[in-house]
Design an enzyme around this catalytic site. Structure first.
Site: not given
Length: 458
Positions: A73, A76-77, A153
């Site tokens: 993840h 992904e950023h 987040e």
């Protein structure tokens, strides 16, 4: 519904399929080519002046470990922060100038990066996707900046009780296996992930044998293959089984006590099946028969099921939604709910009664209605180049091919009443119940009591 859930298809015997003649449904052919390095290219020309093209990678949080959970993840950023060829600002300007849209998402089993663009900009879009995937700069300042973004987040996710329910459910029902990990990872690891961790994940998992370039819309297959050869042709094959550890379903009862919550959020499940299991389509039909209800939105796109109609009469039940989540070797099937404490007993008993009905008393008329609804829903999900592209990529990763619509129709039609009853009996009546609840958890009974109720109903 919970954004990480997924439905699946299954492979039945040719004997069953042969009993049903596929109805004629026009869909363009999905063409698949495998490059010498194992990189797969799959396209479906649905026409038009725009297209969606994406890279689908067999790598998600379940391929992580206790030291790097959250890396997929995090990457992904980082993908949109620049490469040696493109600064962050330059990348954003280039994408804007060609009228494209880039996006990415991570699940427990896969990672996806895709672009929506005009057909004449496909080559440039594939160039961008390849560059950000394989050559991300991973600058320290960007890592630190995104670390803060991800922590914020995580704070938002912690306030989304639907997300919390499924995270704590996975943590316990697959305890001891990477499938139990959250996609974002724990905060203590997010605070320490560095460039070496990120680059190591890319080197290990972003391999040609674990990647699919899928495209839909106004696309030419041969042209897309040439783009794949140009931008991914030199990528090493890698090991498709790297760090894959089969998960085992372990019945659990996990409670997140928050006394101030007026509602109880939770999921009651039994073990489901894998993507490729022969019972999966039958469970999809059963899932359709269970249905859904949201007091704010009504019954969803389908006519209300008997369970939905019953639960809608209880003012204390805000949401219930059946789900069938599949993974490579296992799955979860059950019901997510939001309900007032005084409605919990009615909710549990109603769901259990529906399980018993599916296993013992379901009739042909109900099965036929569910099969028609399932046909319609599966086709409606493929409205537009982006969902078609995503479906192609997902199926290539899950099944190794795209299942043609007529074949899928034949498989659904081949499901008999007795077959559905047998599958539901094995899964719902003979399975072991697990539950994850958040809120005033003292109102949720222990698993033994739920099992006892189920036995008495039979």
């Amino acid at each position: 519904m919970y954004r990480r859930l997924a439905s699946g298809l299954y492979q039945t015997s040719q004997r069953r399929i042969a009993q049903v003649q596929p109805k004629s449904v026009f869909v363009p052919e999905t063409i698949v080519t495998t490059l010498p390095n194992g990189f797969r290219v799959a396209t479906e020309n649905t026409g038009g002046s725009t297209a969606t093209i994406g890279v689908f990678i067999d790598a998600g949080s379940r391929y992580e470990n206790e030291k790097n959970n959250g890396t997929a993840h995090f990457l992904e950023h980082m993908a949109f922060k620049g490469t040696p060829r493109r600064t962050r600002m330059g990348l954003e300007l280039e994408v804007e100038n060609i009228g494209a849209h880039l996006n990415a998402y991570t699940s427990r089993e896969s990672t996806t990066y895709y672009a929506k663009c005009f057909t004449e900009k496909l080559d440039q879009s594939v160039d961008i996707l390849s560059d950000i995937l394989l050559n991300s700069s991973l600058a320290t300042k960007d890592i630190e900046a995104e670390r803060g973004v991800i922590i914020r987040e995580m704070e938002e996710v912690a306030q989304n009780f639907q997300e919390v329910v499924f995270d704590i459910l996975h943590a316990d029902v697959f305890k001891g296996n990477p499938l139990s990990y959250t996609i974002l990872g724990p905060i203590e690891l997010i605070q320490t992930i560095n460039k070496n961790d990120l680059q190591g994940y890319i080197n290990t998992h972003y391999r040609s044998g674990r990647m699919v370039l899928a495209a839909a819309g106004g696309v030419n297959h041969d042209a897309i293959v040439k783009m794949a050869e140009k931008y991914f042709g030199e990528l090493k094959h890698g090991d498709s089984s790297t760090e894959f550890v089969p998960a085992t379903y372990s019945p659990c009862e996990v409670r997140g006590d928050i006394p101030d919550l007026p509602m109880l959020y939770g999921a009651m499940v039994v073990e489901g099946v894998s993507w490729t299991h022969e019972d999966n389509l039958a469970l999809m039909v059963a899932n359709t028969l269970m249905g859904e209800y949201d007091r704010m939105r009504g019954f969803g796109v389908n006519a209300p099921t008997r369970l939905a109609e019953k639960l809608s009469q209880d003012a204390g039940i805000e949401v219930f939604q059946s789900f069938n989540t599949c993974y490579k070797e296992t799955g979860l099937v059950g019901t997510y709910f939001v309900a007032a404490p005084e409605s919990i007993d009615n909710l549990i008993d109603s769901v259990l009664q529906q399980w018993v009905w599916l296993a013992n008393n379901i009739d042909e008329a109900a099965v036929d209605r569910a099969k028609r609804s399932l046909h319609t829903n599966l086709l409606l999900m493929l409205d537009g180049s982006t969902p078609v592209c995503e479906d192609i990529g997902r199926q290539l990763l899950c099944y190794g091919r795209r299942i043609p619509t007529p074949e899928l129709h034949a498989r659904i039609e081949s499901i008999t009443v007795q077959q559905l009853r047998d599958v539901c009996r094995r899964v719902f009546l003979e399975g072991q119940v697990s539950a994850a609840v958040v809120g005033k958890t003292q109102y949720w009974p222990v698993n033994e009591e739920i099992h006892g109720r189920l036995i008495r109903m039979q």
